[in-house]
Design a protein around this motif. Structure first.
Motif, short mmCIF file in Angstrom:
data_model
loop_
_atom_site.label_atom_id
_atom_site.label_comp_id
_atom_site.label_asym_id
_atom_site.label_seq_id
_atom_site.Cartn_x
_atom_site.Cartn_y
_atom_site.Cartn_z
N HIS A 1 33.51 11.31 27.75
CA HIS A 1 33.34 10.19 26.83
C HIS A 1 32.16 9.30 27.19
O HIS A 1 31.83 8.38 26.45
N ILE A 2 31.52 9.54 28.33
CA ILE A 2 30.45 8.67 28.84
C ILE A 2 29.08 9.31 28.59
O ILE A 2 28.83 10.44 28.98
N ALA A 3 28.19 8.53 27.96
CA ALA A 3 26.82 8.98 27.73
C ALA A 3 25.87 8.03 28.45
O ALA A 3 26.09 6.82 28.48
N THR A 4 24.83 8.59 29.03
CA THR A 4 23.80 7.81 29.71
C THR A 4 22.54 7.84 28.85
O THR A 4 22.07 8.92 28.49
N LEU A 5 22.02 6.65 28.52
CA LEU A 5 20.85 6.53 27.66
C LEU A 5 19.75 5.78 28.40
O LEU A 5 20.01 4.91 29.22
N PHE A 6 18.49 6.12 28.05
CA PHE A 6 17.33 5.47 28.65
C PHE A 6 16.33 5.17 27.56
O PHE A 6 16.05 6.00 26.70
N ARG A 7 15.80 3.95 27.60
CA ARG A 7 14.69 3.57 26.73
C ARG A 7 13.78 2.63 27.50
O ARG A 7 14.23 1.61 28.02
N ARG A 8 12.53 2.98 27.61
CA ARG A 8 11.54 2.18 28.35
C ARG A 8 11.32 0.85 27.64
O ARG A 8 11.16 0.79 26.43
N ASN A 9 11.35 -0.23 28.42
CA ASN A 9 10.99 -1.56 27.93
C ASN A 9 9.52 -1.76 28.31
O ASN A 9 9.20 -2.00 29.47
N HIS A 10 8.64 -1.68 27.33
CA HIS A 10 7.21 -1.71 27.62
C HIS A 10 6.72 -3.09 28.03
O HIS A 10 5.73 -3.21 28.74
N GLU A 11 7.40 -4.16 27.60
CA GLU A 11 6.98 -5.51 27.98
C GLU A 11 7.37 -5.84 29.42
O GLU A 11 6.62 -6.51 30.13
N ALA A 12 8.57 -5.38 29.84
CA ALA A 12 9.03 -5.70 31.19
C ALA A 12 9.75 -4.48 31.77
O ALA A 12 10.98 -4.46 31.85
N PRO A 13 9.01 -3.44 32.20
CA PRO A 13 9.66 -2.25 32.73
C PRO A 13 10.43 -2.57 34.03
O PRO A 13 9.95 -3.32 34.86
N ARG A 14 11.64 -2.01 34.14
CA ARG A 14 12.47 -2.25 35.30
C ARG A 14 12.58 -1.01 36.20
O ARG A 14 12.84 -1.13 37.37
N ILE A 15 12.41 0.16 35.61
CA ILE A 15 12.58 1.40 36.36
C ILE A 15 11.22 2.11 36.43
O ILE A 15 10.60 2.36 35.40
N ALA A 16 10.80 2.43 37.64
CA ALA A 16 9.55 3.17 37.84
C ALA A 16 9.88 4.66 37.86
O ALA A 16 10.62 5.13 38.73
N LEU A 17 9.35 5.38 36.89
CA LEU A 17 9.56 6.82 36.83
C LEU A 17 8.48 7.53 37.62
O LEU A 17 7.31 7.15 37.59
N ASP A 18 8.88 8.58 38.33
CA ASP A 18 7.93 9.39 39.11
C ASP A 18 7.06 10.22 38.17
O ASP A 18 7.41 10.63 37.15
N ASN B 1 12.08 17.08 33.75
CA ASN B 1 13.33 17.32 34.49
C ASN B 1 13.43 16.47 35.76
O ASN B 1 14.51 15.93 36.04
N PRO B 2 12.36 16.32 36.54
CA PRO B 2 12.47 15.43 37.71
C PRO B 2 12.77 13.98 37.32
O PRO B 2 13.52 13.29 38.01
N GLN B 3 12.21 13.52 36.21
CA GLN B 3 12.50 12.16 35.74
C GLN B 3 13.97 12.04 35.33
O GLN B 3 14.62 11.03 35.63
N LYS B 4 14.50 13.05 34.66
CA LYS B 4 15.91 13.03 34.27
C LYS B 4 16.81 13.02 35.50
O LYS B 4 17.81 12.29 35.54
N ARG B 5 16.46 13.81 36.51
CA ARG B 5 17.24 13.81 37.76
C ARG B 5 17.23 12.43 38.41
O ARG B 5 18.25 11.94 38.88
N GLN B 6 16.06 11.80 38.42
CA GLN B 6 15.93 10.46 38.99
C GLN B 6 16.82 9.47 38.23
O GLN B 6 17.53 8.66 38.84
N LEU B 7 16.80 9.53 36.91
CA LEU B 7 17.60 8.61 36.09
C LEU B 7 19.10 8.88 36.26
O LEU B 7 19.89 7.94 36.30
N LYS B 8 19.48 10.15 36.37
CA LYS B 8 20.89 10.48 36.61
C LYS B 8 21.36 9.88 37.93
O LYS B 8 22.46 9.33 38.02
N ALA B 9 20.53 9.97 38.96
CA ALA B 9 20.88 9.41 40.26
C ALA B 9 21.01 7.89 40.19
O ALA B 9 21.93 7.31 40.78
N LEU B 10 20.11 7.25 39.46
CA LEU B 10 20.18 5.80 39.31
C LEU B 10 21.41 5.38 38.50
O LEU B 10 21.99 4.32 38.74
N ALA B 11 21.81 6.21 37.53
CA ALA B 11 22.92 5.86 36.65
C ALA B 11 24.28 6.12 37.28
O ALA B 11 25.28 5.53 36.86
N HIS B 12 24.33 6.98 38.27
CA HIS B 12 25.61 7.41 38.84
C HIS B 12 26.55 6.25 39.21
O HIS B 12 27.71 6.26 38.80
#
Length: 98
Positions: free
Chosen positions: A81-98, A6-17
């Motif tokens: 109508h808006i969906a937010t999706l996340f998928r980790r790029n293991h070769e070149a991660p851009r977002i650091a999750l807590d 849940n904290p990771q989802k909150r972080q991603l929601k804030a980044l996506a806003h």
């Protein structure tokens, strides 16, 4: 598919806003070209918003579930109508999750 805390989802929601949708699914629905664009966007950005222009709520839900299953992305949230999706790029991660 992977699970997020849940904290990771909150972080991603804030980044996506402040972000705008990078892919818009129109009247033709989920074509191969649209799926390819979603794959490219997820590889490059990791966190994306997509707009699904289907009038029926069940149709929107099924399209989003199909996208998540096909791309191995996690749905962070959906508002209208808006969906937010996340998928980790293991070769070149851009977002650091807590």
């Amino acid at each position: 598919m992977f699970s997020l805390t849940n904290p990771q989802k909150r972080q991603l929601k804030a980044l996506a806003h402040p972000r705008k949708p990078v892919v818009i699914i129109g009247d033709n629905g989920l074509t191969d070209a649209v799926m390819q664009e979603i794959e490219i966007a997820l590889d490059h950005h990791e966190l994306i918003k997509i707009r699904v222009n289907a009038e029926d709520r069940a149709a929107r839900d099924s399209m989003i579930l199909e996208i998540c299953a096909a791309t191995s992305a996690a749905q962070i949230q959906r508002i209208g109508h808006i969906a937010t999706l996340f998928r980790r790029n293991h070769e070149a991660p851009r977002i650091a999750l807590d």
